[in-house]
Design a protein around this motif. Structure first.
Motif, PDB file in Angstrom:
ATOM      1  N   THR A 175       2.281   1.935  -3.775  1.00 32.70           N
ATOM      2  CA  THR A 175       1.508   1.902  -4.275  1.00 32.70           C
ATOM      3  C   THR A 175       0.483   3.813  -4.057  1.00 32.70           C
ATOM      4  OG1 THR A 175      -0.127   0.634  -3.274  1.00 32.70           O
ATOM      5  CG2 THR A 175       0.517  -0.543  -5.840  1.00 32.70           C
ATOM      6  N   GLY A 176       1.247   3.896  -3.000  1.00 28.68           N
ATOM      7  CA  GLY A 176       0.640   4.866  -2.365  1.00 28.68           C
ATOM      8  C   GLY A 176      -0.308   5.634  -2.259  1.00 28.68           C
ATOM      9  N   LEU A 177      -1.290   4.388  -1.721  1.00 28.20           N
ATOM     10  CA  LEU A 177      -2.709   4.202  -1.171  1.00 28.20           C
ATOM     11  C   LEU A 177      -2.494   4.413   0.396  1.00 28.20           C
ATOM     12  CD1 LEU A 177      -4.280   0.759  -3.194  1.00 28.20           C
ATOM     13  CD2 LEU A 177      -4.833   2.961  -3.334  1.00 28.20           C
ATOM     14  N   SER A 182       0.744  10.893  -6.385  1.00 28.92           N
ATOM     15  CA  SER A 182      -0.215  10.379  -6.637  1.00 28.92           C
ATOM     16  C   SER A 182      -0.868   8.898  -6.865  1.00 28.92           C
ATOM     17  CB  SER A 182      -1.791  10.922  -7.070  1.00 28.92           C
ATOM     18  OG  SER A 182      -1.554  11.095  -8.718  1.00 28.92           O
ATOM     19  N   THR A 183      -1.714   8.134  -6.486  1.00 23.90           N
ATOM     20  CA  THR A 183      -1.374   6.091  -7.138  1.00 23.90           C
ATOM     21  C   THR A 183      -1.477   6.515  -8.764  1.00 23.90           C
ATOM     22  OG1 THR A 183      -2.457   5.784  -5.196  1.00 23.90           O
ATOM     23  CG2 THR A 183      -2.510   4.573  -6.982  1.00 23.90           C
ATOM     24  N   HIS A 184      -2.678   7.429  -9.905  1.00 25.48           N
ATOM     25  CA  HIS A 184      -2.779   7.138 -10.734  1.00 25.48           C
ATOM     26  C   HIS A 184      -1.523   7.611 -11.510  1.00 25.48           C
ATOM     27  CE1 HIS A 184      -3.206  11.255 -11.454  1.00 25.48           C
ATOM     28  NE2 HIS A 184      -4.276  11.164 -10.380  1.00 25.48           N
ATOM     29  N   ARG A 187      -0.935  -3.119 -10.242  1.00 24.19           N
ATOM     30  CA  ARG A 187      -0.064  -4.403  -8.560  1.00 24.19           C
ATOM     31  C   ARG A 187      -1.848  -4.969  -8.988  1.00 24.19           C
ATOM     32  NH1 ARG A 187      -2.193  -2.157  -2.500  1.00 24.19           N
ATOM     33  NH2 ARG A 187      -2.269  -4.370  -1.531  1.00 24.19           N
ATOM     34  N   ARG A 219       1.760   7.089 -10.487  1.00 23.49           N
ATOM     35  CA  ARG A 219       2.284   5.829 -10.080  1.00 23.49           C
ATOM     36  C   ARG A 219       2.385   5.298 -11.345  1.00 23.49           C
ATOM     37  NH1 ARG A 219       4.405   5.583  -3.706  1.00 23.49           N
ATOM     38  NH2 ARG A 219       3.231   7.490  -3.388  1.00 23.49           N
ATOM     39  N   ALA A 237      -7.777   3.989  -9.086  1.00 18.01           N
ATOM     40  CA  ALA A 237      -6.826   4.418  -9.035  1.00 18.01           C
ATOM     41  C   ALA A 237      -5.150   3.320  -9.447  1.00 18.01           C
ATOM     42  CB  ALA A 237      -6.618   5.525  -8.390  1.00 18.01           C
ATOM     43  N   MET A 238      -5.863   2.411  -9.064  1.00 18.80           N
ATOM     44  CA  MET A 238      -4.547   1.370  -9.702  1.00 18.80           C
ATOM     45  C   MET A 238      -4.885   1.291 -10.795  1.00 18.80           C
ATOM     46  SD  MET A 238      -1.761   0.259  -6.939  1.00 18.80           S
ATOM     47  CE  MET A 238      -1.100  -0.102  -8.041  1.00 18.80           C
ATOM     48  N   ASN A 298       1.067  -1.878   0.114  1.00 15.89           N
ATOM     49  CA  ASN A 298      -0.159   0.096  -0.428  1.00 15.89           C
ATOM     50  C   ASN A 298       0.939   1.054   0.199  1.00 15.89           C
ATOM     51  OD1 ASN A 298      -2.282  -1.761   0.396  1.00 15.89           O
ATOM     52  ND2 ASN A 298      -3.022  -1.564   1.999  1.00 15.89           N
ATOM     53  N   THR A 342     -10.428   2.148  -5.423  1.00 19.12           N
ATOM     54  CA  THR A 342      -8.890   2.195  -4.882  1.00 19.12           C
ATOM     55  C   THR A 342      -7.808   1.083  -6.195  1.00 19.12           C
ATOM     56  OG1 THR A 342      -9.577   2.167  -2.779  1.00 19.12           O
ATOM     57  CG2 THR A 342      -7.060   1.004  -3.801  1.00 19.12           C
TER      58      THR A 342
END
Lengths: 245, 324
Positions: free
Chosen positions: A50-52, A71-73, A82, A75, B193-194, A47, B190
């Motif tokens: 991945t920036g969560l 930010s996650t997006h 992931r 990355r 975003a991933m 987490n 989530t």
């Protein structure tokens, strides 16, 4: 140069130190396994990477670029992929549409190209016949494979897999291992694998990192880790030996 | 292809009705078309992106007030005034969206409800600009090539054309990567975003799109009725918009239109019930939520496609050809 490098990662949840000064680096095309007992901090580390979850301390670099505060997006677009411990597909989209959301990351692709690329990704994973199916109609094993396909569709350079084999039958695990090995060599894709299936870990990983109570207690080749007394005490258990080695 | 057929059906039914029904029913149909434009817009935020907005009427009102003020105070043509009315409302939604859409679920519902109430307070008390509770009268109607759309029938034709065009645009967006991204955000933020989706930006985009449609509905309303007041855009209307979408079938454009028409006519059909209508309406909505969670459209598709075998690739190829 390492494709992914995290240094001094700590994460504190209130009074709990979930990760304590973790260093981890992954080379291009390398297969690294992350093992340890439940609650050791493996998923928390994913987490953070991945920036969560923001880390309390530490730095993360992807391909030499600092992404600690990205930010996650961002990355994901920079090459980090992931899958999740519990499958997380988009239930209102069809199988191919799920994959298309990943393919859409690269700019300048037409709607038709997105569909063709997604279909090709599904075909490579042997899932083409499910392309137009609803997510709810998939078997558990197939939904895990679709999630993996969606993550690959983002064209990652590092792929983080959180217990991809959990709940799969032995045939499905074999299939997953064959595909992961092929993808890793074919695309020079680095893979970080969290897994409790030690047979799978010992056969796939080139290097193993062992976490316990948020700290790294060992790191090395499968053979070295299996012989490490600290690892045997904390996780594998006395007398562990894997027949495949 | 299916959306083209749907829009063609909408135009044919609307045109046929416009030639046979009474003047009073025409007026109701016009109100239904205006509501349908707003609800097709709300479908972006609620249906696709899963944002519970109880402030949609405020954006309808903002569009209507900008048009009304520019036409009555500055003498602008309503066509010209509609441009800043729609764009300005979209900008307002984008600016409000960034802080507001950090909230989720019930919190977002309450915040948007507060937004709607605030809009009403401003519209009621900024008397110099809005005329307060007296509202703004004598809003000029639309003219096309020198002909004023004065009667109910010509206005209905125009309104249907606008609704058809906006429904088609909505269908194109629904099938595009942006539509998929909005639905992905609603299904699992989530995981979205991933997969590289900018969650905040997709939320704001859906909210802004819904406000743009709302503003068009507001412009239609103002030029149709020629009079607006704060009551026309109270939060009760926002709740009605949401009810229209849920009754018709959330996340579908056809459902948005059906729901808008049905809930515009239902009070008329059930006038015999008097005050008991609200009780009936409440029970009906409850029944739909329990027994038809996918709304009227969901019921229809269940009937049409009962034994649905896995589709052959030919059908998929044809669908692809119509993709943008």
């Amino acid at each position: 140069m390492s494709i992914l490098r995290a240094e001094g990662i700590s994460k504190r949840f209130g009074g709990l130190l979930a990760l304590s000064d973790i260093d981890i680096r992954v080379e291009e095309g390398e297969f690294v396994a992350l093992i340890g007992p439940n609650g050791a901090g493996k998923s928390t580390l994913l987490n953070v990477l991945t920036g969560l979850t923001p880390p309390t301390a530490g730095h993360i670099a992807l391909d030499g670029r600092d992404i600690t505060h990205a930010s996650t997006h961002a990355r994901v677009r920079a090459g980090l992929g992931r899958t999740f411990q519990r499958g997380r597909l988009f239930g209102r989209l069809s199988v191919i549409e799920n994959v298309m959301t990943g393919v859409a990351n690269r700019p300048g692709r037409s709607g038709r190209e997105l569909r063709e690329l997604a279909r090709a990704q599904l075909a490579r994973m042997g899932l083409e016949r499910f392309a137009e199916h609803a997510i709810g109609s998939l078997s558990y094993g197939n939904s895990r494979m679709v999630e993996l396909t969606r993550a690959l569709a983002c064209e990652p350079r590092v792929l983080l897999l959180d217990e991809p084999a959990a709940g799969l039958n032995s045939g499905e695990v074999e299939d997953l291992m064959t595909r992961l090995r092929a993808i890793s060599t074919e695309r020079r894709l680095a893979i970080v694998l969290i897994e409790h299936n030690m047979g799978m870990v010992m056969r796939l990983a080139q290097r193993i990192v062992v976490l316990n109570f948020g700290s790294r207690i060992a790191e090395g080749t499968p053979a070295a880790v299996q012989a490490d007394p600290a690892v045997l005490a904390a996780y594998l258990g006395e007398g562990f030996s894997h027949a495949g080695l | 292809m299916r959306s083209l057929l749907g829009v063609a059906a909408l135009l044919i039914v609307g045109l046929a009705l416009s030639l046979i029904v009474s003047e009073y029913t025409l007026r109701l149909l016009n109100l239904a078309v205006v509501a349908a434009v707003a609800v097709v817009g709300l479908n972006f935020a609620f249906g696709y992106a899963g944002l519970i907005s109880l402030g949609h009427a405020a954006f309808v009102g903002l569009g209507a007030y900008v048009l009304a003020i520019l036409t009555t105070k500055l003498g602008w043509s309503p066509w010209l005034a509609a441009v800043p009315a729609v764009i300005g409302t979209g900008l307002a939604a984008a600016v409000l969206g960034y802080p507001l859409l950090r909230l989720k679920g019930h919190y977002l519902a309450l915040a948007t409800l507060g937004l709607n109430v605030s809009f009403g307070i401003v519209a009621t008390n900024w008397i110099d600009l809005t005329g307060g509770t007296n509202g703004i009268a004598n809003i000029p109607g639309l003219t096309i090539a020198g002909h004023e759309l004065s009667g109910e029938r010509p206005f209905l034709w125009f309104g249907l054309a606008v609704l058809a065009a906006l429904a088609l645009i909505a269908a194109v967006i629904h099938r595009s990567r942006y539509g998929r991204a909005m639905m992905a955000v609603r299904d699992d933020e989530t995981a979205a975003a991933m997969t590289g989706i900018n969650v905040t930006r997709m939320r704001v985009a859906a909210f802004t799109l819904s406000a743009l449609y709302a503003a068009v509905a507001g412009c239609l309303f103002a030029t149709h009725i020629h009079f607006i007041s704060p009551d026309d855009f109270s939060y009760a209307h926002s709740i009605t918009h949401l009810a229209m979408l849920i009754v018709g079938g959330e996340a579908t454009i056809a459902g948005a239109i059906l729901g808008a028409v049905l809930l515009t006519f239902l009070p008329e059909w059930l006038r015999v019930l008097g005050d008991a209508y609200l009780a009936f309406f409440g029970l009906m909505t409850l029944a739909i939520l329990i027994f038809l969670p996918t709304g009227i459209v969901g019921l229809a598709t269940r009937w049409v496609r009962r034994p649905a075998p896995p589709q052959a690739d030919a059908a998929i190829g044809a669908e692809e050809a119509s993709r943008p």
